[in-house]
Scaffold this motif. Structure first.
Motif, mmCIF file in Angstrom:
data_model
loop_
_atom_site.group_PDB
_atom_site.id
_atom_site.type_symbol
_atom_site.label_atom_id
_atom_site.label_comp_id
_atom_site.label_asym_id
_atom_site.label_seq_id
_atom_site.Cartn_x
_atom_site.Cartn_y
_atom_site.Cartn_z
ATOM 1 N N ILE A 103 0.840 -1.098 0.119
ATOM 2 C CA ILE A 103 -0.251 -0.019 0.139
ATOM 3 C C ILE A 103 1.013 1.229 0.127
ATOM 4 N N LYS A 104 0.648 2.054 -0.912
ATOM 5 C CA LYS A 104 1.322 3.367 -0.790
ATOM 6 C C LYS A 104 0.240 4.400 -0.401
ATOM 7 N N PRO A 105 0.693 4.978 0.520
ATOM 8 C CA PRO A 105 -0.243 6.140 1.462
ATOM 9 C C PRO A 105 -0.227 7.349 0.311
ATOM 10 N N GLU A 106 -1.416 8.084 0.514
ATOM 11 C CA GLU A 106 -1.302 9.373 -0.401
ATOM 12 C C GLU A 106 -0.286 10.455 0.052
ATOM 13 N N THR A 107 0.168 10.123 1.177
ATOM 14 C CA THR A 107 1.236 11.435 1.589
ATOM 15 C C THR A 107 2.481 10.478 1.789
ATOM 16 N N GLY A 108 3.877 11.128 1.480
ATOM 17 C CA GLY A 108 4.800 10.540 1.860
ATOM 18 C C GLY A 108 5.191 9.557 0.635
ATOM 19 N N ASP A 109 6.583 8.985 0.634
ATOM 20 C CA ASP A 109 7.176 8.358 -0.539
ATOM 21 C C ASP A 109 7.506 7.025 -0.258
ATOM 22 N N GLN A 110 7.145 6.777 1.015
ATOM 23 C CA GLN A 110 7.378 5.111 1.532
ATOM 24 C C GLN A 110 6.298 4.156 1.382
ATOM 25 N N VAL A 111 6.378 3.206 0.748
ATOM 26 C CA VAL A 111 5.308 2.119 0.650
ATOM 27 C C VAL A 111 5.293 1.143 1.987
ATOM 28 N N ILE A 112 4.152 0.824 2.291
ATOM 29 C CA ILE A 112 3.816 -0.182 3.344
ATOM 30 C C ILE A 112 3.721 -1.639 2.628
ATOM 31 N N HIS A 113 4.767 -2.639 2.863
ATOM 32 C CA HIS A 113 4.660 -3.819 2.245
ATOM 33 C C HIS A 113 5.185 -4.950 3.250
ATOM 34 N N GLY A 114 4.743 -6.142 2.793
ATOM 35 C CA GLY A 114 5.358 -7.249 3.762
ATOM 36 C C GLY A 114 6.711 -7.285 3.306
ATOM 37 N N VAL A 115 7.441 -8.164 4.185
ATOM 38 C CA VAL A 115 9.120 -8.210 4.268
ATOM 39 C C VAL A 115 9.303 -9.642 4.292
ATOM 40 N N SER A 116 8.392 -10.456 3.531
ATOM 41 C CA SER A 116 8.720 -12.046 3.696
ATOM 42 C C SER A 116 9.284 -12.316 2.387
ATOM 43 N N PHE A 117 10.071 -13.540 2.471
ATOM 44 C CA PHE A 117 10.465 -14.122 1.271
ATOM 45 C C PHE A 117 9.475 -15.370 0.837
ATOM 46 N N TYR A 118 9.109 -15.563 -0.327
ATOM 47 C CA TYR A 118 8.047 -16.563 -0.441
ATOM 48 C C TYR A 118 8.748 -17.777 -1.366
ATOM 49 N N LEU A 119 8.487 -18.716 -1.037
ATOM 50 C CA LEU A 119 8.825 -20.011 -1.688
ATOM 51 C C LEU A 119 7.828 -20.634 -2.516
ATOM 52 N N ILE A 120 7.830 -20.694 -3.922
ATOM 53 C CA ILE A 120 6.820 -21.115 -4.703
ATOM 54 C C ILE A 120 7.595 -22.163 -5.645
ATOM 55 N N ASN A 121 6.399 -23.460 -5.626
ATOM 56 C CA ASN A 121 6.880 -24.617 -6.270
ATOM 57 C C ASN A 121 6.658 -24.577 -7.730
ATOM 58 N N LYS A 122 7.139 -25.567 -8.449
ATOM 59 C CA LYS A 122 7.306 -25.826 -10.084
ATOM 60 C C LYS A 122 5.525 -25.666 -10.499
ATOM 61 N N ASP A 123 4.731 -25.582 -9.913
ATOM 62 C CA ASP A 123 3.260 -25.667 -10.304
ATOM 63 C C ASP A 123 2.855 -24.158 -10.089
ATOM 64 N N GLY A 124 3.533 -23.419 -9.621
ATOM 65 C CA GLY A 124 3.142 -21.678 -9.214
ATOM 66 C C GLY A 124 2.292 -21.848 -8.032
ATOM 67 N N MET A 125 2.760 -22.680 -6.913
ATOM 68 C CA MET A 125 1.999 -22.587 -6.069
ATOM 69 C C MET A 125 2.884 -21.949 -4.514
ATOM 70 N N VAL A 126 2.741 -20.984 -4.014
ATOM 71 C CA VAL A 126 3.321 -20.615 -2.858
ATOM 72 C C VAL A 126 3.238 -21.553 -1.755
ATOM 73 N N MET A 127 4.514 -21.981 -1.383
ATOM 74 C CA MET A 127 4.426 -23.158 -0.235
ATOM 75 C C MET A 127 5.043 -22.801 0.865
ATOM 76 N N LYS A 128 5.709 -21.675 1.118
ATOM 77 C CA LYS A 128 6.059 -21.174 2.532
ATOM 78 C C LYS A 128 6.707 -19.778 2.425
ATOM 79 N N ASP A 129 6.499 -19.184 3.435
ATOM 80 C CA ASP A 129 7.149 -17.776 3.625
ATOM 81 C C ASP A 129 8.219 -17.803 4.839
ATOM 82 N N TYR A 130 9.049 -17.172 4.564
ATOM 83 C CA TYR A 130 10.087 -16.727 5.529
ATOM 84 C C TYR A 130 10.461 -15.278 5.882
#
Length: 194
Positions: A146-173
């Motif tokens: 989410i980018k707030p209407e004021t300021g230049d910083q975006v609020i976002h998740g800080v995870s790494f996501y592991l995706i398998n060969k079928d395009g499924m998110v398996m795990k986050d770290y």
């Protein structure tokens, strides 16, 4: 004596089965389906889900103007890339910009250079609207962008996501305190599956 021997054999067999169950796949997988996408990478080329079919990949969400979490996340992704190379593991890395207006392909390429990123298997993506990445992050990864209407910083998740060969998110770290050994072990599990 015979009952004891029988009990020991059953116990050993049970342990063997439990061990096999852990080796065959990710424990408690997220099983989130990555939505179809076709964005633009740091080379100005189209790159999408079709390019990742049949491959294991790691994804995250960053932006180049970030003054807090993105710097350690990028450093950790670059370190992970080095460790994957040492292990000779074939894995794609994908970083989605959460500030696509600022993060042009040229800006992303220069940013990646600050971390000595090997761009042969690491794509930094842009070329979409703010609403597109907000919806994509939420629907595919259950992540915020989410980018707030004021300021230049975006609020976002800080995870790494592991995706398998079928395009499924398996795990986050955690992308800030990345558990490299765990990620590599999980990648090996996914790469070993046909």
């Amino acid at each position: 004596m015979r009952k004891s021997l029988c009990f020991i054999l059953i116990s050993l067999f049970s342990l063997l089965l439990v061990g096999c169950g852990q080796v065959q796949g990710i424990k408690n997988p997220l099983n989130l389906e990555v939505r179809e996408f076709n964005f633009t990478n740091q080379e100005g080329e189209k790159f999408g889900l079709d390019d990742l079919k049949g491959k294991v990949w790691i994804a995250d969400f960053v932006f180049t103007n970030c003054t807090t979490v993105c710097l350690p996340m990028m450093a950790n992704m670059a370190e992970l890339q080095g460790k994957l190379n040492e292990e000779d593991l074939s894995v794609e890395l994908v970083s989605f910009s959460v500030d696509p207006v600022i993060d042009t392909p040229e800006v992303l390429k220069e940013y990646a250079g600050n971390f000595n990123a090997d761009l042969s298997n690491w794509n930094l993506l842009t070329g979409y609207s703010q609403n597109t990445i907000k919806d994509f992050a939420l629907k595919s990864f259950k992540a915020i962008a989410i980018k707030p209407e004021t300021g230049d910083q975006v609020i976002h998740g800080v995870s790494f996501y592991l995706i398998n060969k079928d395009g499924m998110v398996m795990k986050d770290y955690s992308g800030l305190d990345a558990p490299f050994d765990e990620i590599i072990n999980d990648i090996k599990l996914l790469n070993s599956k046909e």
